[in-house]
Write an enzyme that holds these catalytic residues in place. Structure first.
Site, PDB file in Angstrom:
ATOM      1  N   THR A  45       0.825  -1.207   0.000  1.00 35.21           N
ATOM      2  CA  THR A  45       0.000   0.000   0.000  1.00 35.21           C
ATOM      3  C   THR A  45       0.856   1.252   0.000  1.00 35.21           C
ATOM      4  OG1 THR A  45      -1.639  -1.265   1.243  1.00 35.21           O
ATOM      5  CG2 THR A  45      -1.960   1.111   1.159  1.00 35.21           C
ATOM      6  N   TYR A 133       5.026 -12.648   4.363  1.00 41.48           N
ATOM      7  CA  TYR A 133       3.857 -12.009   3.741  1.00 41.48           C
ATOM      8  C   TYR A 133       3.469 -12.829   2.520  1.00 41.48           C
ATOM      9  CZ  TYR A 133       1.287  -8.138   1.382  1.00 41.48           C
ATOM     10  OH  TYR A 133       0.365  -7.348   0.738  1.00 41.48           O
ATOM     11  N   LYS A 161       1.817 -12.511   7.578  1.00 40.29           N
ATOM     12  CA  LYS A 161       0.626 -11.831   7.079  1.00 40.29           C
ATOM     13  C   LYS A 161       0.034 -12.737   6.013  1.00 40.29           C
ATOM     14  CE  LYS A 161      -0.895  -7.734   4.503  1.00 40.29           C
ATOM     15  NZ  LYS A 161      -0.461  -6.482   3.823  1.00 40.29           N
ATOM     16  N   ILE A 203      -3.304  -6.507   9.219  1.00 42.78           N
ATOM     17  CA  ILE A 203      -2.547  -5.481   8.504  1.00 42.78           C
ATOM     18  C   ILE A 203      -3.483  -4.958   7.426  1.00 42.78           C
ATOM     19  CG2 ILE A 203      -0.506  -4.984   7.112  1.00 42.78           C
ATOM     20  CD1 ILE A 203       0.971  -7.134   8.713  1.00 42.78           C
TER      21      ILE A 203
END
Length: 292
Positions: A45, A133, A161, A203
């Site tokens: 992001t 992730y 994540k 997250i």
């Protein structure tokens, strides 16, 4: 323990694509005031893919300095080159990050053994807490539960994540790892259910624009208050969905601009939110109370 609502922070830019430090400072203050539990800087992001190494380090340093130990700062340091990921992780440690978030290598499509060796090498090279992730929808690389289980035993790797949005996958990962290995959601619509199963936080993209609500949702879910957590999630669902009308972070940057929290900058190859999606996102923001 790093837990709760962790915002996947945008990187504010001006109309020419230059970094907007004043808006970054404003956003950090916004999250500190609104109850965000941790800040993830320069991740997906945060447009890490189009930041230079110098910019990457400077964003982390500024966020760390401003937060000043009040909440954890997690730095995105993943790369599809193992040596580059080591360099970024070393830089994040030097800049003062509390932990690093490392996405699976994208484009080059490593095997599961390659993924294991990649993350093991980084963890052995840099002594900082590291979070795996997994987001195969973006990377075309899916780290399977067997590999997560193996990596969960490597020193310095503290969690994952899990951003598939697949709750069966989340359940399998939780079942395979020890209770001190932190499993986070990376999918806002399903995060509440993963936390009710034992996940330790989310997250979140949505937390950029609704930090207080996301913090309350995470607190309720982690306390086992399913009724409250699900009610908040239901209220936020239009926003969860609207923030992915185009590729993240296009909609969330437009939303923050609409809220007056930052300018209208984004870097190519990403573009500003298409006109046809602006009113649907505006309506979702009004429906969920983040815009009057």
């Amino acid at each position: 323990m790093i837990a709760g609502s962790m915002v996947a922070l945008v990187t504010p830019m001006d109309a020419q694509g230059g970094l907007d430090w004043d808006s970054l400072s404003k956003l950090v203050d916004f999250h500190l005031q609104e109850g965000t539990n941790a800040i993830v800087a320069v991740g997906t992001t945060g447009e890490s893919a189009t930041l230079s190494v110098a910019e990457h380090i400077e964003v982390i340093r500024r966020v760390v300095d401003q937060v000043n130990g009040r909440i954890p700062v997690i730095a995105g340091t993943g790369a599809n080159s193992t040596s580059e990921a080591v360099e970024l992780t070393e830089n994040a440690k030097t800049a003062g990050a509390d932990a690093c978030l490392l996405v699976t290598p994208y484009y080059n499509k490593p095997t599961q053994e390659g993924l294991y060796l990649h993350f093991k090498h980084i963890a052995e090279a840099v002594a900082i807490p590291q979070i795996l992730y997994n987001v195969p929808g973006r990377t075309v690389c899916d780290m399977l539960p067997d590999t997560v289980e193996r990596l969960s035993k490597v020193p310095n790797i503290i969690g994952i994540k899990e951003a598939t949005g697949d709750l069966k996958r989340g359940r399998e990962v939780l079942d395979r790892v020890s209770t001190d290995f932190l499993v986070y959601s990376g999918d806002d619509p399903t995060a509440v259910e993963l936390m009710l199963m034992g996940g330790k936080g989310n997250i979140s993209v949505t937390a950029n624009v609704a930090p207080r609500a996301m913090s309350e949702l995470c607190a309720a879910a982690m306390a086992g208050d399913a009724e409250t957590a699900r009610a908040i999630n239901e209220r936020l669902m239009p926003l969860h969905r609207a923030l992915f009308l185009e590729a993240n972070p296009i909609p969330v940057k437009w939303a923050l601009h609409e809220m007056g929290l930052m300018g209208n900058g984004i870097r190519l190859p990403l573009t500003w939110l298409s006109q046809s999606y602006q009113e649907p996102l505006r309506q979702a923001m009004r429906q969920t109370g983040v815009l009057a």
